[in-house]
Scaffold this active site. Structure first.
Site, PDB file in Angstrom:
ATOM      1  CB  SER A  78      40.539 102.041  47.627  1.00  0.00           C
ATOM      2  OG  SER A  78      41.561 102.772  48.313  1.00  0.00           O
ATOM      3  CG  ASP A  89      27.774  99.332  43.584  1.00  0.00           C
ATOM      4  OD1 ASP A  89      26.948  98.772  42.854  1.00  0.00           O
ATOM      5  OD2 ASP A  89      27.759  99.247  44.832  1.00  0.00           O
ATOM      6  CD  GLN A 126      26.620  95.057  44.085  1.00  0.00           C
ATOM      7  OE1 GLN A 126      26.715  95.562  45.205  1.00  0.00           O
ATOM      8  NE2 GLN A 126      26.423  95.796  42.994  1.00  0.00           N
ATOM      9  CB  SER A 177      22.240  93.422  45.606  1.00  0.00           C
ATOM     10  OG  SER A 177      23.404  93.344  46.398  1.00  0.00           O
ATOM     11  CG  HIS A 202      20.939  97.203  48.914  1.00  0.00           C
ATOM     12  ND1 HIS A 202      21.348  98.456  49.303  1.00  0.00           N
ATOM     13  CD2 HIS A 202      22.033  96.416  49.061  1.00  0.00           C
ATOM     14  CE1 HIS A 202      22.623  98.419  49.664  1.00  0.00           C
ATOM     15  NE2 HIS A 202      23.055  97.198  49.536  1.00  0.00           N
ATOM     16  CE1 TYR A 211      25.762 100.673  50.203  1.00  0.00           C
ATOM     17  CE2 TYR A 211      26.816 101.438  48.196  1.00  0.00           C
ATOM     18  CZ  TYR A 211      26.372 100.403  48.995  1.00  0.00           C
ATOM     19  OH  TYR A 211      26.564  99.100  48.587  1.00  0.00           O
TER      20      TYR A 211
END
Length: 298
Positions: free
Chosen positions: A256, A56, A184, A159, A128, A61
């Site tokens: 992570s 994702d 989301q 989202s 988004h 980002y």
């Protein structure tokens, strides 16, 4: 403690759920939020080696291209891709940073992301957020649906959409197939998003839970119920939170960059939280927002 037939980490990472559009989506994705572009390729390659098959990312980002290149290089490398995976085995999600009142501007932005991925198509493309107003949401959504029709995108979703934003799709008289496949939202026991989830269920929209670990903000608290349950089930607090989301039927996006924690977050197929303990977790809701919450945007 309730137990269940053990499911391996590999099986958990390839487990899929069927969406209302009859397409399938892996139930565990690796979130790439705040992963620096310089680290993204390494993180994605590591995750692929662990067994992750869904990633994702987002325009926001700034690591779409790096994620896509890492996937492509993994698939083309016989030494890495020992299972002979194809592009269709990997699920790639990205998101439109801004909603545009201009349909053409939205289409251009979507096209840039598809090209940046280098994967030929995007499996799931999301708006988004609902920011920008209704007119911008409508124009951007129309552009996204047209990208789906042309095969550039496999499915479209949203989202951070709140109840009012979701209702707009039915208010506009759109056919059910033109409604979002997913919404989301931040969702974990400390922010259960009950009302939004209820509307998603009514509309047949799947819930994707980002920040399912609450960004670790409630880990290791003295005397916490979360910690008590982790001790009871013999697992980590992160595993309890991931398992809670899966048992709710969500698609979860634990993040992570550490290989050991990647494995741990997906190693949740060997236990099941009892209904009683799920209720305990549900009772932890405090409306915790770990980053942003535009669900009430106009």
């Amino acid at each position: 403690m309730s137990t269940k037939k053990s499911t391996t980490t590999t099986e958990m990472l390839t487990q899929k759920i069927k969406l209302p559009n009859s397409l399938q989506i892996p139930q565990i994705h690796l979130g790439l939020y705040e992963v620096p572009p310089s680290q993204t390729s390494s993180v994605v390659r590591t995750a692929l080696g662990v067994g992750y098959r869904a990633f994702d990312t987002a325009q926001w980002y700034s690591n779409e291209a790096e994620a896509g290149r890492a996937i492509s290089s993994f698939l083309s490398s016989p030494s890495l891709n020992r299972d002979g995976l194809a592009r269709s085995d990997i699920f790639y999600t990205t998101k439109l940073r801004h909603n545009y009142e201009s349909y053409d501007a939205a289409r251009e932005s979507i096209a840039r992301s598809v090209e940046a991925s280098g994967l030929g198509y995007v499996d799931l493309f999301l708006l988004h957020s609902p920011l920008g107003g209704r007119k911008a949401r409508e124009a951007s959504w129309r552009a996204l649906c047209d990208a789906v029709s042309e095969g550039k995108v496999r499915m479209a979703g949203v989202s951070n959409f709140g109840v009012a934003h979701l209702r707009e799709f039915s208010e506009r008289g759109l056919e059910r197939e033109k409604w979002p496949a997913v919404n989301q939202i931040e969702c974990h026991p400390f922010n259960t998003q009950t009302e939004i989830r209820k509307v998603c269920e009514e509309m047949g929209i799947a819930v994707q839970a980002y920040a399912p670990l609450a960004r670790g903000m409630r880990f290791n608290a003295r005397g916490s119920k979360l910690g008590g349950l982790a001790k009871k089930y013999g697992c980590s607090e992160a595993q309890i939170l991931v398992r809670w989301g899966l048992q709710k039927g969500f698609v979860v996006l634990p993040k992570s960059t550490n290989e050991g924690r990647m494995k741990e977050n997906a190693d949740v197929g060997w236990f099941e939280i009892s209904e009683e303990d799920v209720e305990v977790l549900d009772g932890l809701n405090e409306g915790l927002v770990t980053d942003w919450d535009p669900t009430d945007a106009p």
